[in-house]
Write a protein that holds these residues in place. Structure first.
Motif, PDB file in Angstrom:
ATOM      1  N   ARG A   1       0.865  -1.234  -0.039  1.00  0.00           N
ATOM      2  CA  ARG A   1      -0.034   0.097   0.063  1.00  0.00           C
ATOM      3  C   ARG A   1       0.831   1.362   0.117  1.00  0.00           C
ATOM      4  O   ARG A   1       0.647   2.048  -0.825  1.00  0.00           O
ATOM      5  N   GLN A   2       2.013   1.306   0.866  1.00  0.00           N
ATOM      6  CA  GLN A   2       2.765   2.667   0.773  1.00  0.00           C
ATOM      7  C   GLN A   2       3.518   2.774  -0.460  1.00  0.00           C
ATOM      8  O   GLN A   2       3.209   4.104  -0.897  1.00  0.00           O
ATOM      9  N   ASN A   3       4.132   1.660  -1.033  1.00  0.00           N
ATOM     10  CA  ASN A   3       4.722   2.331  -2.157  1.00  0.00           C
ATOM     11  C   ASN A   3       3.597   2.373  -3.577  1.00  0.00           C
ATOM     12  O   ASN A   3       4.042   3.234  -4.358  1.00  0.00           O
ATOM     13  N   ALA A   4       2.598   1.900  -3.210  1.00  0.00           N
ATOM     14  CA  ALA A   4       1.707   2.097  -4.256  1.00  0.00           C
ATOM     15  C   ALA A   4       1.016   3.413  -4.097  1.00  0.00           C
ATOM     16  O   ALA A   4       0.931   4.242  -5.340  1.00  0.00           O
ATOM     17  N   ARG A   5       0.975   3.793  -2.948  1.00  0.00           N
ATOM     18  CA  ARG A   5       0.433   5.201  -2.899  1.00  0.00           C
ATOM     19  C   ARG A   5       1.305   6.322  -3.340  1.00  0.00           C
ATOM     20  O   ARG A   5       0.933   7.315  -4.173  1.00  0.00           O
ATOM     21  N   LEU A   6       2.565   6.140  -3.051  1.00  0.00           N
ATOM     22  CA  LEU A   6       3.691   7.152  -3.156  1.00  0.00           C
ATOM     23  C   LEU A   6       3.916   7.203  -4.965  1.00  0.00           C
ATOM     24  O   LEU A   6       4.301   8.072  -5.379  1.00  0.00           O
ATOM     25  N   LEU A   7       3.635   5.929  -5.656  1.00  0.00           N
ATOM     26  CA  LEU A   7       4.034   6.042  -7.093  1.00  0.00           C
ATOM     27  C   LEU A   7       2.490   6.367  -7.691  1.00  0.00           C
ATOM     28  O   LEU A   7       2.461   6.515  -9.019  1.00  0.00           O
ATOM     29  N   GLY A   8       1.474   6.208  -7.095  1.00  0.00           N
ATOM     30  CA  GLY A   8      -0.022   6.534  -7.848  1.00  0.00           C
ATOM     31  C   GLY A   8      -0.357   5.568  -8.379  1.00  0.00           C
ATOM     32  O   GLY A   8      -1.043   5.685  -9.488  1.00  0.00           O
ATOM     33  N   VAL A   9      -0.197   4.159  -8.094  1.00  0.00           N
ATOM     34  CA  VAL A   9      -0.676   2.943  -8.729  1.00  0.00           C
ATOM     35  C   VAL A   9      -1.306   2.207  -7.886  1.00  0.00           C
ATOM     36  O   VAL A   9      -1.524   2.527  -6.762  1.00  0.00           O
ATOM     37  N   ARG A  10      -1.935   0.939  -8.200  1.00  0.00           N
ATOM     38  CA  ARG A  10      -2.717   0.169  -7.325  1.00  0.00           C
ATOM     39  C   ARG A  10      -2.031  -0.614  -6.715  1.00  0.00           C
ATOM     40  O   ARG A  10      -0.683  -1.272  -7.117  1.00  0.00           O
ATOM     41  N   ALA A  11      -2.420  -1.101  -5.247  1.00  0.00           N
ATOM     42  CA  ALA A  11      -1.771  -2.127  -4.514  1.00  0.00           C
ATOM     43  C   ALA A  11      -2.267  -3.262  -5.083  1.00  0.00           C
ATOM     44  O   ALA A  11      -3.254  -3.738  -5.441  1.00  0.00           O
ATOM     45  N   THR A  12      -1.218  -4.491  -5.149  1.00  0.00           N
ATOM     46  CA  THR A  12      -1.236  -5.330  -5.860  1.00  0.00           C
ATOM     47  C   THR A  12      -1.552  -6.752  -4.864  1.00  0.00           C
ATOM     48  O   THR A  12      -1.649  -7.847  -5.368  1.00  0.00           O
ATOM     49  N   GLY A  13      -1.575  -6.191  -3.514  1.00  0.00           N
ATOM     50  CA  GLY A  13      -1.691  -7.472  -2.721  1.00  0.00           C
ATOM     51  C   GLY A  13      -0.440  -8.297  -2.332  1.00  0.00           C
ATOM     52  O   GLY A  13      -0.567  -9.311  -1.886  1.00  0.00           O
ATOM     53  N   ASN A  14       0.591  -7.274  -2.558  1.00  0.00           N
ATOM     54  CA  ASN A  14       1.956  -8.057  -1.932  1.00  0.00           C
ATOM     55  C   ASN A  14       2.562  -7.583  -0.914  1.00  0.00           C
ATOM     56  O   ASN A  14       3.766  -7.707  -0.946  1.00  0.00           O
ATOM     57  N   GLY A  15       1.891  -6.810   0.186  1.00  0.00           N
ATOM     58  CA  GLY A  15       2.631  -6.450   1.327  1.00  0.00           C
ATOM     59  C   GLY A  15       2.730  -7.627   2.112  1.00  0.00           C
ATOM     60  O   GLY A  15       1.372  -8.123   2.743  1.00  0.00           O
ATOM     61  N   ARG A  16       3.557  -7.930   2.529  1.00  0.00           N
ATOM     62  CA  ARG A  16       3.868  -9.238   3.574  1.00  0.00           C
ATOM     63  C   ARG A  16       4.683  -9.010   4.596  1.00  0.00           C
ATOM     64  O   ARG A  16       5.691  -8.100   4.509  1.00  0.00           O
ATOM     65  N   ARG A  17       4.553  -9.643   5.564  1.00  0.00           N
ATOM     66  CA  ARG A  17       5.519  -9.386   6.899  1.00  0.00           C
ATOM     67  C   ARG A  17       5.679 -10.976   7.386  1.00  0.00           C
ATOM     68  O   ARG A  17       4.877 -11.856   7.314  1.00  0.00           O
ATOM     69  N   GLN A  18       6.901 -10.922   7.926  1.00  0.00           N
ATOM     70  CA  GLN A  18       6.968 -12.471   8.673  1.00  0.00           C
ATOM     71  C   GLN A  18       6.283 -12.651   9.785  1.00  0.00           C
ATOM     72  O   GLN A  18       5.844 -13.910  10.114  1.00  0.00           O
ATOM     73  N   SER A  19       5.873 -11.598  10.529  1.00  0.00           N
ATOM     74  CA  SER A  19       4.903 -11.916  12.001  1.00  0.00           C
ATOM     75  C   SER A  19       4.575 -10.445  12.317  1.00  0.00           C
ATOM     76  O   SER A  19       4.849  -9.564  11.600  1.00  0.00           O
ATOM     77  N   TYR A  20       4.087 -10.492  13.441  1.00  0.00           N
ATOM     78  CA  TYR A  20       3.300  -9.012  14.194  1.00  0.00           C
ATOM     79  C   TYR A  20       4.587  -8.505  14.559  1.00  0.00           C
ATOM     80  O   TYR A  20       4.464  -6.965  14.527  1.00  0.00           O
TER      81      TYR A  20
END
Length: 486
Positions: A340-359
């Motif tokens: 979401r962050q990089n998509a917003r800064l670039l003015g494009v759609r979030a592709t559902g690839n925001g991932r994290r190892q854990s909380y």
């Protein structure tokens, strides 16, 4: 913890896990209110709640060498303002801990006039069973199965000197709460079986290994037919290596086998197509959208929506539904992988690839299942077209430099091609090249696209997440092979 009754939604199950347990010290209303207060004035952010059960059992030489079971519960709170991110996490779900975290991340929006981004619009249908695989069979039954694997492997071939086998499984429950009160949840199973066999003949020892897994129940990998097939494949590779010769060195045509060799695609190319590297212009592919970066016929997608696959997610770790993102289409660079962050800064759609190892980790753009689609060439046609080259069927480890695209990969199973025929197996072959350059050297794309068996874990910035890869048989006009033959 139970996965819940049949018909329960992920939100229902996670509400019970996080807010209504007997020992719960945090209620849903408080969590939503503190999240909204912490993210006031921010561009984006979320409260990420996680419960995870995990186990691992390993056998070596007929004995259980290690066995562990772990449960974790915690949250991560993130506020995003422009390019800045504030992140706080705790291994407890209490109002006090969340208040401390809110005070920490709230500072990131101080003096910032942004408006919180809207929540994702919809969710995928569930891509895997929500059931907890760790509750399927007794722990003792799993340890007993590992001993059975050991006996079976030794009975298969008298040259077997050592057997190593391991089982791992987890069940992860997550709920994501946004500033506007919207919530999304997911229940994620994950299992893995690995088998390695050491054989000895005339004083020479060689190893073969095989693994399989995915987001499904243990029965898919621990059924008799499945684990016996895993043993047979590990044994096949080990016995094959007994006859291997030192690999040659030099520039030569390469034929890559289908399935797991897609790990080269993942490492050498996929990371360079992640949004953060391209926004910061540190990728070898930065600024090349819409341009030809690969040979005609090369189409690469990242697809997080494949049912039951190791890299698949119903929603990513920001709550965005995963998607099928076409990265390269017929050789043309079409899109990058975005959180979401990089998509917003670039003015494009979030592709559902925001991932994290854990909380305990903030999300970032990561691959899911990265696949090169099939073409129309017969694999045997590719072999016949090579006068002298290397046929690489399986890979071990590798390294890549994201900025330059340079990579080095070791082949765990490879053969020489001579006069259009596969001849003898070789050992010690490494492939050396440059990701962007390698894409332009693809001469033939096979009609046998296959996915890997479900064993991949990807590392980035200290975080590891499960991923999948896949590709058809490929012919490259030439790569540098590092070998040991004189």
């Amino acid at each position: 913890m139970s996965a819940g009754h049949m018909g329960d939604t992920p939100l229902t199950v996670t509400d019970r896990l996080f807010f209504t347990r007997a020992d719960s010290a945090l209620d849903q209303d408080t969590a939503q209110r503190l999240t909204a207060e912490a993210l006031d004035g921010s561009d984006d952010g979320e409260l990420f709640l996680e419960y995870r059960e995990s186990e691992s059992i390993s056998l070596d030489d007929g004995r259980i060498r290690a066995a562990g079971f772990d449960t974790t519960l915690g949250f991560g709170l993130r506020a995003v303002a422009g390019e800045a991110t504030g992140y706080a996490h705790a291994g407890e779900l209490t109002e006090e801990a969340l208040r401390r975290a809110a005070g920490t991340v709230r500072a990131i929006a101080s003096g910032h006039s942004g408006t919180a981004s809207g929540a994702p619009r919809a969710s995928n249908s569930q891509l895997y069973s929500p059931s907890n695989p760790l509750q399927e069979m007794d722990f003792s039954a799993r340890t007993g199965l590992l001993s059975e694997i050991d006996s079976f492997a030794r009975g298969r071939d008298p040259r077997v000197k050592q057997v190593m086998a391991s089982i791992s499984g987890e069940w992860q429950a997550v709920q994501i709460i946004r500033a506007d009160g919207s919530r999304v949840a997911d229940l994620r199973p994950l299992v893995l079986l690995n088998v390695s066999v050491v054989v000895e003949q005339d004083g020479r020892r060689e190893t073969g290994s095989y693994g399989c897994g995915g987001r499904f129940s243990y029965s898919r990998v621990l059924g008799e037919a499945s684990w016996q097939a895993a043993v047979d494949e590990a044994l096949r590779q080990a016995v094959l290596n007994l006859d291997s010769r030192p690999a040659p060195a030099g520039e030569m045509p390469i034929v890559l086998g289908p399935g797991w060799p897609g790990i080269l695609l993942h490492e050498a190319i996929g990371h360079g197509l992640e949004g953060d590297f391209n926004r910061k212009k540190t990728s070898a592919f930065s600024g090349l959208l819409g341009q030809r970066i690969a040979s005609p016929g090369v189409t690469v997608v990242d697809d997080g929506t494949l049912p039951d696959r190791r890299g698949s997610l119903t929603v990513d770790d920001e709550g965005t539904p995963t998607s099928r993102t076409v990265l390269i289409e017929d050789g043309i660079l079409r899109e990058f992988l975005q959180d979401r962050q990089n998509a917003r800064l670039l003015g494009v759609r979030a592709t559902g690839n925001g991932r994290r190892q854990s909380y305990a980790h903030a999300p970032m753009p990561r691959m899911t299942n990265t696949v090169m689609l099939g073409g129309h060439h017969d694999p045997q046609e590719m072999i016949r077209s090579v006068k002298r080259g290397l046929y690489a069927v399986n890979f071990g480890g590798g390294q890549v430099d994201i900025t330059s695209g340079k990579f080095v990969f070791s082949a765990s199973e490879a053969y020489m091609i001579e006069d259009g025929k596969v001849t003898f197996p070789v050992k010690g072959a490494t492939l050396i090249g440059n990701g962007p350059d390698a894409l332009t050297k693809v001469e033939m794309v096979g009609n046998d696209m296959a996915l890997d068996a479900g064993i991949g874990t990807c590392g980035k910035n200290g975080q590891g997440v499960p991923v999948g890869v896949g590709q058809p048989t490929l012919k490259l006009s030439g790569l540098t092979v590092g070998g040991t033959a004189a």
